[in-house]
Design a protein around this motif. Sequence first.
Motif, PDB file in Angstrom:
ATOM      1  N   ARG A  52       0.835  -1.204   0.000  1.00  0.00           N
ATOM      2  CA  ARG A  52       0.000   0.000   0.000  1.00  0.00           C
ATOM      3  C   ARG A  52       0.872   1.257   0.000  1.00  0.00           C
ATOM      4  N   SER A  53       2.008   1.202   0.677  1.00  0.00           N
ATOM      5  CA  SER A  53       2.881   2.372   0.722  1.00  0.00           C
ATOM      6  C   SER A  53       3.390   2.748  -0.666  1.00  0.00           C
TER       7      SER A  53
ATOM      8  N   VAL B 263       0.450   4.712  -2.140  1.00  0.00           N
ATOM      9  CA  VAL B 263       0.329   6.014  -1.476  1.00  0.00           C
ATOM     10  C   VAL B 263       1.419   6.957  -1.964  1.00  0.00           C
TER      11      VAL B 263
ATOM     12  N   LEU C 213       0.545   8.217  -5.430  1.00  0.00           N
ATOM     13  CA  LEU C 213      -0.550   9.182  -5.401  1.00  0.00           C
ATOM     14  C   LEU C 213      -0.121  10.509  -4.782  1.00  0.00           C
ATOM     15  N   ASP C 214       0.767  10.460  -3.798  1.00  0.00           N
ATOM     16  CA  ASP C 214       1.226  11.693  -3.152  1.00  0.00           C
ATOM     17  C   ASP C 214       1.924  12.621  -4.134  1.00  0.00           C
TER      18      ASP C 214
ATOM     19  N   GLU D  11      -7.645   0.399   7.393  1.00  0.00           N
ATOM     20  CA  GLU D  11      -6.343   0.368   6.736  1.00  0.00           C
ATOM     21  C   GLU D  11      -6.421  -0.014   5.269  1.00  0.00           C
TER      22      GLU D  11
ATOM     23  N   PRO E 209      -6.971   4.619  -1.035  1.00  0.00           N
ATOM     24  CA  PRO E 209      -6.041   5.733  -0.853  1.00  0.00           C
ATOM     25  C   PRO E 209      -6.174   6.800  -1.922  1.00  0.00           C
ATOM     26  N   GLY E 210      -6.932   6.507  -2.998  1.00  0.00           N
ATOM     27  CA  GLY E 210      -7.028   7.440  -4.117  1.00  0.00           C
ATOM     28  C   GLY E 210      -8.379   8.101  -4.252  1.00  0.00           C
TER      29      GLY E 210
END
Length: 344
Positions: free
Chosen positions: A78-79, A82, A85-86, A294, A298-299
């Motif tokens: 997942r990181s 993320v 996307l960041d 969790e 994330p998007g």
Amino acid sequence: MTDTWPDIAPAAGTPACGPPSFAPERGWWVTRHADVRAALTDPAFRVPAVESGPPGTLAWLRASVSRFSSPRRHAERRSIVVAALDALDPDELRQEAARLTGAVLDRAGDRLDVMRELARSVPSRVLAGRLGLADPAAAGTAVAVVAAAYHPGVDVALVRRADRAVATLLAEVPPAAPEVRANVIGLLVQACDATAGLIGAAAHHLLPLPGGDGAGAVRTAELLAEVLRLDPPVRATRRVTASAVRLGGRELPADSPVLLRFDAANRDPAVFAEPAAFRPGRPGAGLLTFGAGERGCPGDRHALALATGVLDVLRERCQRTRVPLCHEPHPTLAVATTLEVSVR
């Protein structure tokens, strides 16, 4: 401006809210808002495992992405998503989606199928370009092929086509470790149908018919939030109980298949006053369409930005025709097959 909004009826097959229910042929269904949220955040409910396959295949992709990962591998994968996307500015995504939508409408003539020409292609192309894929247009085509076979249980012919599309995408993704490349592709694939479904549902509900008033001056972002609640493109997600667990007053045995119904939970009268009423700008944050805990999406901001860019232009330049709306067959997604609009 339209001051009174019609109710949005639940889609066919949307169950009413109630305690968790079981049937041998389908397993457990969870429909109440509190129960769905509890299951999303309880480690006793796990994402069903998927089998891997040779590197570069669809099976390999599914087994490598955070979406289907075991708890042991999920956080690190997942990181990757993320971090990708960041690096993206949602406002830039919105602007580019609007620009591409306008370009498509400029050459469309007087009629256009939103689903075929815009709903999948524009968000995928924008996202692929911002993620550094070499040919965003070709990548968008391949992403749609993979998305059609992404969830387990599809026809073998679709899987073979998806295997070839995964190979195409691997050639387009910037050089990186295999797991990084897989999760970049997974990000594109998971955004494809969900964003397309949101654009289709929003266009159906928000664009005026000939002679209608449309949505007036209400901001597209507020309208999309309510469409996501009442007519979500992701209607459900699957879990399996890792151990015996109590949920909503019911005892669920270990290894029980569980379907968490976002479409029902988003209409729970215990959380939403007049749940069938379309009310942009509702107070509170009870929406479950993007998940929770969790494994929550994330998007979400990026998907909304892409959809907003497309819808802003459609609202300005298009009317919906009276062609009936039909959806593609899928157990957990709602994506329109076609949605015709007239172009001004």
